[in-house]
Design a protein around this motif. Structure first.
Motif, short mmCIF file in Angstrom:
data_model
loop_
_atom_site.label_atom_id
_atom_site.label_comp_id
_atom_site.label_asym_id
_atom_site.label_seq_id
_atom_site.Cartn_x
_atom_site.Cartn_y
_atom_site.Cartn_z
N UNK A 68 49.68 44.60 46.64
CA UNK A 68 50.58 45.65 45.94
C UNK A 68 49.72 45.92 44.38
N UNK A 69 49.28 47.39 44.17
CA UNK A 69 48.69 47.59 43.15
C UNK A 69 49.58 47.37 41.81
N UNK A 70 49.01 46.75 40.90
CA UNK A 70 49.74 46.58 39.20
C UNK A 70 48.87 47.18 38.31
N UNK A 71 49.46 47.79 37.26
CA UNK A 71 48.82 48.39 36.39
C UNK A 71 49.28 47.66 34.88
N UNK A 72 48.36 47.60 34.04
CA UNK A 72 48.30 46.92 32.73
C UNK A 72 47.92 47.74 31.79
N UNK A 73 48.50 48.00 30.45
CA UNK A 73 47.87 48.96 29.41
C UNK A 73 48.07 48.33 28.15
N UNK A 74 47.32 48.90 27.42
CA UNK A 74 47.19 48.60 25.86
C UNK A 74 48.45 49.11 25.24
N UNK A 75 48.70 48.77 24.10
CA UNK A 75 50.05 49.16 23.39
C UNK A 75 50.08 50.84 23.39
N UNK A 76 48.75 51.34 23.01
CA UNK A 76 49.15 52.90 22.87
C UNK A 76 48.94 53.81 24.09
N UNK A 102 46.03 54.22 26.05
CA UNK A 102 44.56 54.80 26.21
C UNK A 102 43.89 54.07 27.32
N UNK A 103 43.92 52.68 27.08
CA UNK A 103 43.10 51.87 28.00
C UNK A 103 44.23 51.02 29.32
N UNK A 104 43.70 51.18 30.09
CA UNK A 104 44.57 50.83 31.33
C UNK A 104 43.45 50.11 32.43
N UNK A 105 44.26 49.19 33.08
CA UNK A 105 43.56 48.71 34.14
C UNK A 105 44.62 48.53 35.26
N UNK A 106 44.24 49.00 36.74
CA UNK A 106 44.79 48.76 37.81
C UNK A 106 44.11 47.76 38.62
N UNK A 107 44.84 46.86 38.96
CA UNK A 107 44.36 45.66 39.85
C UNK A 107 44.81 45.89 41.26
N UNK A 108 44.01 45.87 42.12
CA UNK A 108 44.49 45.81 43.71
C UNK A 108 44.10 44.64 44.19
N UNK A 129 44.09 40.26 45.29
CA UNK A 129 45.09 39.52 45.43
C UNK A 129 45.24 38.86 43.93
N UNK A 130 46.49 38.28 43.53
CA UNK A 130 46.64 37.52 42.42
C UNK A 130 46.39 36.26 42.64
N UNK A 131 45.17 35.55 41.93
CA UNK A 131 44.54 34.47 42.10
C UNK A 131 45.27 33.30 41.27
N UNK A 132 46.06 33.49 40.47
CA UNK A 132 46.68 32.47 39.65
C UNK A 132 46.96 33.16 38.17
N UNK A 144 43.04 38.05 38.97
CA UNK A 144 42.83 38.97 40.16
C UNK A 144 41.63 39.18 40.77
N UNK A 145 41.79 39.01 42.27
CA UNK A 145 40.45 39.27 42.88
C UNK A 145 40.09 40.71 42.91
N UNK A 146 38.61 41.31 43.07
CA UNK A 146 38.44 42.53 42.95
C UNK A 146 39.19 43.14 44.20
N UNK A 147 39.37 44.47 44.20
CA UNK A 147 39.00 45.67 43.34
C UNK A 147 39.84 45.84 42.15
N UNK A 148 39.33 46.36 41.12
CA UNK A 148 40.17 46.61 39.80
C UNK A 148 39.49 48.09 39.27
N UNK A 149 40.21 48.90 38.64
CA UNK A 149 39.82 50.07 38.02
C UNK A 149 40.20 50.23 36.92
N UNK A 150 39.43 50.64 35.63
CA UNK A 150 39.62 50.60 34.38
C UNK A 150 39.59 52.03 34.17
#
Length: 133
Positions: free
Chosen positions: A1-9, A11-17, A19-22, A45-51
């Motif tokens: 399941x993809x998850x997205x994290x972002x900075x406070x504003x 502007x910067x995001x990372x989507x991880x696709x 597996x959660x490793x720990x 997280x294992x790859x892949x991820x998109x910034x």
């Protein structure tokens, strides 16, 4: 399941696709200074991820010689994620950046020798005095 994290504003995001490793927490003094908190909470997280967005980088060498490349937002200053040189197959993302109170808790605690005495670890957390071997 993809998850997205972002900075406070936002502007910067990372989507991880991958597996959660720990999930772990680090009490080293560098992480305390970097986060402005008593510890850093990180999800690997294992790859892949998109910034998306623009990141500023800070390269830090750990106690055992590993080199960590931290990426943070040049606008709001949020440290969003980092990678370790030579370990391109995974990424560590700040747990709080997912803004998900249901996110899994930590199972590992490192640099416990620097843990503030008032920080109580969740039951079942494996603690290491420094980095695990």
């Amino acid at each position: 399941m993809p998850r997205t994290a972002s900075c406070s504003c936002g502007q910067l995001r990372i989507e991880v696709n991958g597996e959660l490793r720990g999930v772990g927490i680090c009490h080293c003094l560098a992480c305390q200074q970097r986060t402005g908190s008593a510890f850093a909470a990180l999800a690997s997280f294992a790859a892949p991820f998109r910034v998306t967005g623009t990141a500023t980088e800070y390269l830090r060498t750990g106690d055992q010689g590993a080199r960590f490349r931290f990426r943070f937002c040049p606008i709001c200053g949020t440290t969003l994620f980092h990678t370790e040189e030579g370990e391109e197959g995974h990424v560590s993302v700040a747990v709080g950046a997912f803004a998900d109170p249901a996110f899994p808790g930590p199972t590992v605690s490192v640099y416990d020798c620097r843990r503030h005495p008032w920080v109580i670890l969740p039951p079942g957390t494996t603690a290491f005095d420094k980095d695990p071997p």
